[in-house]
Design a protein around this motif. Structure first.
Motif, mmCIF file in Angstrom:
data_model
loop_
_atom_site.group_PDB
_atom_site.id
_atom_site.type_symbol
_atom_site.label_atom_id
_atom_site.label_comp_id
_atom_site.label_asym_id
_atom_site.label_seq_id
_atom_site.Cartn_x
_atom_site.Cartn_y
_atom_site.Cartn_z
ATOM 1 N N MET A 58 0.697 -1.176 0.056
ATOM 2 C CA MET A 58 0.012 0.114 -0.072
ATOM 3 C C MET A 58 0.904 1.364 0.060
ATOM 4 S SD MET A 58 -2.707 -1.076 2.473
ATOM 5 C CE MET A 58 -3.598 0.659 2.916
ATOM 6 N N LEU A 59 1.889 1.300 0.830
ATOM 7 C CA LEU A 59 2.811 2.530 0.742
ATOM 8 C C LEU A 59 3.694 2.784 -0.497
ATOM 9 C CD1 LEU A 59 4.119 1.811 4.461
ATOM 10 C CD2 LEU A 59 2.873 3.615 3.583
ATOM 11 N N LEU A 60 3.973 1.295 -1.207
ATOM 12 C CA LEU A 60 4.690 1.712 -2.399
ATOM 13 C C LEU A 60 3.804 2.191 -3.527
ATOM 14 C CD1 LEU A 60 6.883 -1.253 -2.415
ATOM 15 C CD2 LEU A 60 7.827 0.914 -2.160
ATOM 16 N N CYS A 61 2.489 1.659 -3.377
ATOM 17 C CA CYS A 61 1.527 2.268 -4.229
ATOM 18 C C CYS A 61 1.136 3.711 -4.435
ATOM 19 C CB CYS A 61 0.234 1.424 -4.503
ATOM 20 S SG CYS A 61 0.523 -0.266 -4.821
ATOM 21 N N SER A 62 1.202 4.202 -3.336
ATOM 22 C CA SER A 62 0.921 5.634 -2.880
ATOM 23 C C SER A 62 1.865 6.294 -2.055
ATOM 24 C CB SER A 62 -0.473 5.834 -2.502
ATOM 25 O OG SER A 62 -0.843 5.014 -1.189
ATOM 26 N N PRO A 63 3.165 6.473 -2.628
ATOM 27 C CA PRO A 63 4.350 6.965 -1.768
ATOM 28 C C PRO A 63 4.234 8.444 -1.270
ATOM 29 C CG PRO A 63 5.267 6.739 -3.902
ATOM 30 C CD PRO A 63 3.472 6.322 -3.764
ATOM 31 N N GLY A 64 3.114 8.979 -1.268
ATOM 32 C CA GLY A 64 3.319 10.359 -0.795
ATOM 33 C C GLY A 64 2.332 10.818 0.339
ATOM 34 N N PRO A 65 1.119 10.435 0.401
ATOM 35 C CA PRO A 65 0.216 10.967 1.271
ATOM 36 C C PRO A 65 0.299 10.040 2.271
ATOM 37 C CG PRO A 65 -1.003 9.612 -0.597
ATOM 38 C CD PRO A 65 0.384 9.872 -0.970
ATOM 39 N N ILE A 66 -0.236 10.512 3.677
ATOM 40 C CA ILE A 66 -0.030 9.658 4.921
ATOM 41 C C ILE A 66 -1.224 8.850 4.856
ATOM 42 C CG2 ILE A 66 -0.270 9.663 7.256
ATOM 43 C CD1 ILE A 66 0.811 12.678 7.159
ATOM 44 N N LEU A 67 -0.871 7.732 4.954
ATOM 45 C CA LEU A 67 -1.954 6.612 5.083
ATOM 46 C C LEU A 67 -2.355 6.213 6.628
ATOM 47 C CD1 LEU A 67 -0.431 4.061 2.240
ATOM 48 C CD2 LEU A 67 -2.343 5.829 2.165
ATOM 49 N N PRO A 68 -3.803 6.429 6.749
ATOM 50 C CA PRO A 68 -3.986 5.905 8.214
ATOM 51 C C PRO A 68 -4.201 4.663 8.605
ATOM 52 C CG PRO A 68 -5.896 6.744 6.767
ATOM 53 C CD PRO A 68 -4.567 6.973 6.049
ATOM 54 N N GLU A 69 -3.911 4.462 9.785
ATOM 55 C CA GLU A 69 -3.919 2.797 10.291
ATOM 56 C C GLU A 69 -5.239 2.231 9.959
ATOM 57 O OE1 GLU A 69 -3.365 2.835 14.636
ATOM 58 O OE2 GLU A 69 -1.231 3.261 14.470
ATOM 59 N N ALA A 70 -6.279 3.023 9.982
ATOM 60 C CA ALA A 70 -7.550 2.277 9.489
ATOM 61 C C ALA A 70 -7.798 1.974 8.174
ATOM 62 C CB ALA A 70 -8.628 3.721 9.869
ATOM 63 N N ARG A 71 -7.086 2.393 7.200
ATOM 64 C CA ARG A 71 -6.993 2.046 5.969
ATOM 65 C C ARG A 71 -6.244 0.761 5.740
ATOM 66 N NH1 ARG A 71 -5.453 6.052 1.651
ATOM 67 N NH2 ARG A 71 -7.408 6.998 2.309
ATOM 68 N N PHE A 72 -4.970 0.737 6.632
ATOM 69 C CA PHE A 72 -4.496 -0.790 6.745
ATOM 70 C C PHE A 72 -5.236 -1.751 7.108
ATOM 71 C CE2 PHE A 72 -0.717 2.210 6.691
ATOM 72 C CZ PHE A 72 0.254 1.556 5.819
ATOM 73 N N LEU A 73 -5.888 -1.434 8.250
ATOM 74 C CA LEU A 73 -6.772 -2.433 8.801
ATOM 75 C C LEU A 73 -8.022 -2.981 7.917
ATOM 76 C CD1 LEU A 73 -7.322 -1.002 12.619
ATOM 77 C CD2 LEU A 73 -6.088 -3.032 11.834
ATOM 78 N N GLU A 74 -8.486 -1.886 7.231
ATOM 79 C CA GLU A 74 -9.480 -2.220 6.508
ATOM 80 C C GLU A 74 -8.983 -2.977 4.997
ATOM 81 O OE1 GLU A 74 -12.173 0.212 3.288
ATOM 82 O OE2 GLU A 74 -12.217 0.820 5.318
ATOM 83 N N ARG A 75 -8.072 -2.631 4.527
ATOM 84 C CA ARG A 75 -7.455 -3.245 3.356
ATOM 85 C C ARG A 75 -6.921 -4.450 3.558
ATOM 86 N NH1 ARG A 75 -6.203 -0.196 -1.488
ATOM 87 N NH2 ARG A 75 -5.691 -2.066 -2.043
#
Length: 65
Positions: free
Chosen positions: A1-18
């Motif tokens: 997920m981080l490699l696919c969008s290497p700019g914006p901050i990804l919230p923990e909730a998005r990791f949990l959901e995906r």
């Protein structure tokens, strides 16, 4: 997920959901543990990128200066 969008901050909730799904009963501490593993692996490889935690917001992938 981080490699696919290497700019914006990804919230923990998005990791949990995906990764664990909406119905999962996984806690956010699990995300912290896995991010820590990845940070250590990147450090051991002397990678030119790192995962930075942004308190209260999430994680971001950034270049090492």
């Amino acid at each position: 997920m981080l490699l696919c969008s290497p700019g914006p901050i990804l919230p923990e909730a998005r990791f949990l959901e995906r990764i664990w799904g909406q119905d999962g009963d996984t806690e956010s501490s699990v995300v912290f543990v896995y991010i820590s593993y990845l940070q250590k692996k990147l450090g051991a490889l002397h990678a030119d990128i790192r995962i930075r935690a942004v308190r209260g917001e999430g994680y971001v992938l950034e270049a090492v200066e």
